[in-house]
Design an enzyme around this catalytic site. Structure first.
Site, mmCIF file in Angstrom:
data_model
loop_
_atom_site.group_PDB
_atom_site.id
_atom_site.type_symbol
_atom_site.label_atom_id
_atom_site.label_comp_id
_atom_site.label_asym_id
_atom_site.label_seq_id
_atom_site.Cartn_x
_atom_site.Cartn_y
_atom_site.Cartn_z
ATOM 1 N N GLY A 1 -1.580 4.386 0.828
ATOM 2 C CA GLY A 1 -0.427 3.095 -0.032
ATOM 3 C C GLY A 1 -1.116 2.353 -0.731
ATOM 4 N N SER B 1 -1.329 5.090 -3.835
ATOM 5 C CA SER B 1 0.326 5.661 -4.839
ATOM 6 C C SER B 1 -1.043 6.997 -5.209
ATOM 7 C CB SER B 1 0.303 4.921 -5.415
ATOM 8 O OG SER B 1 1.441 5.371 -5.838
ATOM 9 N N SER B 2 -2.214 7.608 -4.331
ATOM 10 C CA SER B 2 -1.673 9.539 -4.704
ATOM 11 C C SER B 2 -1.919 9.637 -5.055
ATOM 12 C CB SER B 2 -2.961 9.498 -3.688
ATOM 13 O OG SER B 2 -2.111 9.802 -2.663
ATOM 14 N N SER B 3 0.093 9.153 -5.124
ATOM 15 C CA SER B 3 1.541 10.947 -5.164
ATOM 16 C C SER B 3 1.106 10.325 -6.944
ATOM 17 C CB SER B 3 2.268 10.958 -4.820
ATOM 18 O OG SER B 3 2.688 8.745 -4.990
ATOM 19 N N ASP C 1 5.051 2.503 -7.937
ATOM 20 C CA ASP C 1 4.380 2.831 -8.499
ATOM 21 C C ASP C 1 3.670 3.818 -10.202
ATOM 22 O OD1 ASP C 1 4.169 2.400 -5.676
ATOM 23 O OD2 ASP C 1 4.338 4.639 -5.295
#
Ligand code: ADP
Ligand code: MG
Length: 391
Positions: free
Chosen positions: A105, A107-109, A153
Site C-alpha cells: 500500500g 505504491s511500489s507500482s 499515486d
C-alpha cells in the site's frame, strides 16, 4: 542517443483522503524516502528487456509484441509505460531496483512506473512534462496492467516535495504543496505495515467504486465530490429508499465527510496547527471502518494501540483490506508507540508489524546513471525495542 538515463521515483503514503480520488475529490499524499531507481539504456534492435533487482528472471518482449495483454507479471508495469509513451521505440533495456515494499500500500507500482517513464522520457528526449509523465504512468497501470488506480499515486511520486504534503484536487488535477513541518513541531509520522494479507481487495475495490457511482447517479451529480457537508443529510435521505439504500448511505457518507476532513486538515496545516490534525485522522479511520467498511481487524487493532500509546491521531492509509497504518506521534513517544503496536498485534495472534518513521520526501528526480551518488537515506527503521531493525 545517450548511453543511459537514471531516475529515482518515490513511493507514497496518503495522509488523508481515502477512496475520494475516483469520486473526483481531494487527497493529501506525501512522497516517502523509499523509492524505485530505473535506468533505461539502448538495447539490441527490436527488443525490450526488463530487469528487476527484486525479480530473479529478466523479461524480454519484442517491440512489435508491445500491446495490452501481451506482457504478464511484473514486467507489464515497465512495458506498459513504454507502450503508454505512444512513440516508435528503439530496442531498450530497463533496469529497476526498489526499496518500496511491494504490495504494502506504499505504491511500489507508481514508484516503478514513474521512474521508468521519467528515465525513458530523458533518454529518448521526448520532452514530456512531469504532468504528462503522471498521465503516462497512470495509463500504464490502467490501460496495460489493468489496475484501476485513481491517479493519486502517480501525482505524489512525480510531484511530491520534501517537507510538504501534496493537496490534490482529483477533478481538476490541480496540486498544491502544503507545508508539513513535522520536525519543527517535534512530531514524527509513523508508518506501521500490518503485514496482513490483502483479502479480496480487487473485488471489494470494484464494489466500492460501483456503489459510489450508483449513489452519484441517484443524486444526479457527476461524482460524489459534488455533494457538500451542508447537503449531506438531504442526499442521504434520497439514497435511503433505494434498493441497498443502507449501503449507499454509508458509502456516500464516507466520501462526503472524508472530502471535508481533507480540506480541514489542509486548513490546519496552513495555519501551522499540525498536532490539531490528529482527531481528523482518527475520524477518517472510524469512517473507513464503519461506513466504507474497508478496514480489517489487523489494522483496527494497530490504530487502537497507537492511540492508546499517545498518538495524536492514527488511521489506515491506502485502499484497505490490509496494508499500512499511519500515526502522528510526539518524537519522544515514538518508541512507546512502536512497542504498543507490536504488543497489540502479538496479543491478537496477528503478524508482527513493521514500523518506520517517514517524512515528506522529494518526488521523481534524475540520479547519476553510474550509481556513484551517495546511497539513499533509508527510513529510520524501528523494531519493538526502538533499536534499528536488523532486517
Ligand atoms: P503497491 O503499489 O501498493 O505496492 P501494487 O499491487 O499496486 O501494490 O503493485 C505491486 C506490484 O508492482 C508488484 O506485485 C510487482 O508486480 C510490481 N513491482 C513494483 N515494484 C517492483 C520492482 N522493483 N520489481 C518488480 N516488480 C515490481
Ligand atoms: Mg500500486
Amino acid at each position: 542517443m545517450r548511453e543511459s538515463a537514471s531516475w529515482l521515483a518515490p513511493g507514497r503514503v496518503n495522509l488523508i483522503g481515502e477512496h475520494t480520488d475516483y469520486n473526483d475529490g481531494f487527497v493529501l499524499p506525501l512522497a516517502i524516502e523509499f523509492g524505485c531507481r530505473a535506468t533505461v539504456s539502448p538495447g539490441p534492435d527490436g527488443l525490450l528487456r526488463f530487469v528487476s533487482a527484486q525479480e530473479s528472471e529478466p523479461v524480454e518482449v519484442p517491440v512489435e509484441g508491445l500491446a495490452p495483454d501481451g506482457v504478464q507479471g511484473w514486467a507489464a508495469y515497465p512495458a506498459g509505460v513504454l507502450w503508454a509513451l505512444g512513440v516508435d521505440l528503439p530496442g531498450l533495456t530497463v533496469t529497476v531496483d526498489s526499496d518500496v515494499p511491494l504490495g504494502a500500500g506504499l505504491s511500489s507500482s507508481a514508484a516503478l512506473t514513474c521512474s521508468v517513464a521519467a528515465a525513458a522520457n530523458d533518454l529518448l528526449e521526448l520532452g514530456l512534462s512531469p504532468r504528462e509523465l503522471v498521465a503516462v504512468a497512470r495509463k500504464a497501470e490502467n490501460g496495460f496492467v489493468g489496475a484501476p488506480t485513481g491517479g493519486m499515486d502517480q501525482l505524489a511520486s512525480m510531484l511530491g516535495e520534501a517537507g510538504s504534503v501534496l493537496f490534490c484536487d482529483m477533478r481538476s488535477l490541480d496540486v498544491r504543496p502544503v507545508r508539513f513541518a513535522l520536525d519543527d513541531a517535534g512530531l514524527a509520522l509513523l508508518v506501521v505495515d500490518s503485514n496482513a494479507p490483502h483479502r479480496h481487495a480487487d473485488g471489494e475495490y470494484a464494489a466500492r467504486r460501483k456503489a459510489c457511482e450508483q449513489a452519484a447517479s441517484v443524486l444526479g451529480v457527476s461524482a460524489l465530490r459534488d455533494v457538500t457537508l451542508d447537503g449531506l443529510d438531504e442526499a442521504l435521505a434520497k439514497l435511503a429508499p433505494e434498493p441497498d439504500g443502507d449501503v449507499l448511505v454509508k458509502r456516500a457518507r464516507h466520501i462526503v465527510t472524508e472530502n471535508a476532513r481533507v480540506t480541514d486538515v489542509v486548513a490546519r496545516l496552513d495555519a501551522g496547527q499540525i498536532r490539531e490534525i490528529g482527531p481528523l485522522l482518527t475520524a477518517s479511520h472510524a469512517s473507513m471502518r464503519e461506513d466504507f467498511e474497508i478496514t480489517v481487524p489487523e489494522v483496527d487493532v494497530l490504530v487502537e494501540a497507537l492511540l492508546a500509546a499517545g498518538a495524536h491521531g492514527a488511521r489506515m492509509t491506502g485502499g484497505g483490506f490490509g496494508g499500512c497504518v499511519i500515526a502522528l506521534v510526539d518524537n519522544d513517544a515514538v518508541a512507546a508507540a512502536v512497542r504498543a503496536a507490536a504488543d497489540a498485534a502479538a496479543a491478537h495472534g496477528f503478524a508482527a508489524p513493521r514500523t518506520f518513521v517517514t517524512a515528506p520526501a522529494a518526488g521523481a528526480h534524475a540520479v547519476d546513471p553510474s550509481g556513484a551518488e551517495p546511497p539513499r537515506q533509508p527510513p529510520v527503521d524501528t523494531n519493538a525495542s526502538g533499536a534499528p531493525d536488523a532486517g
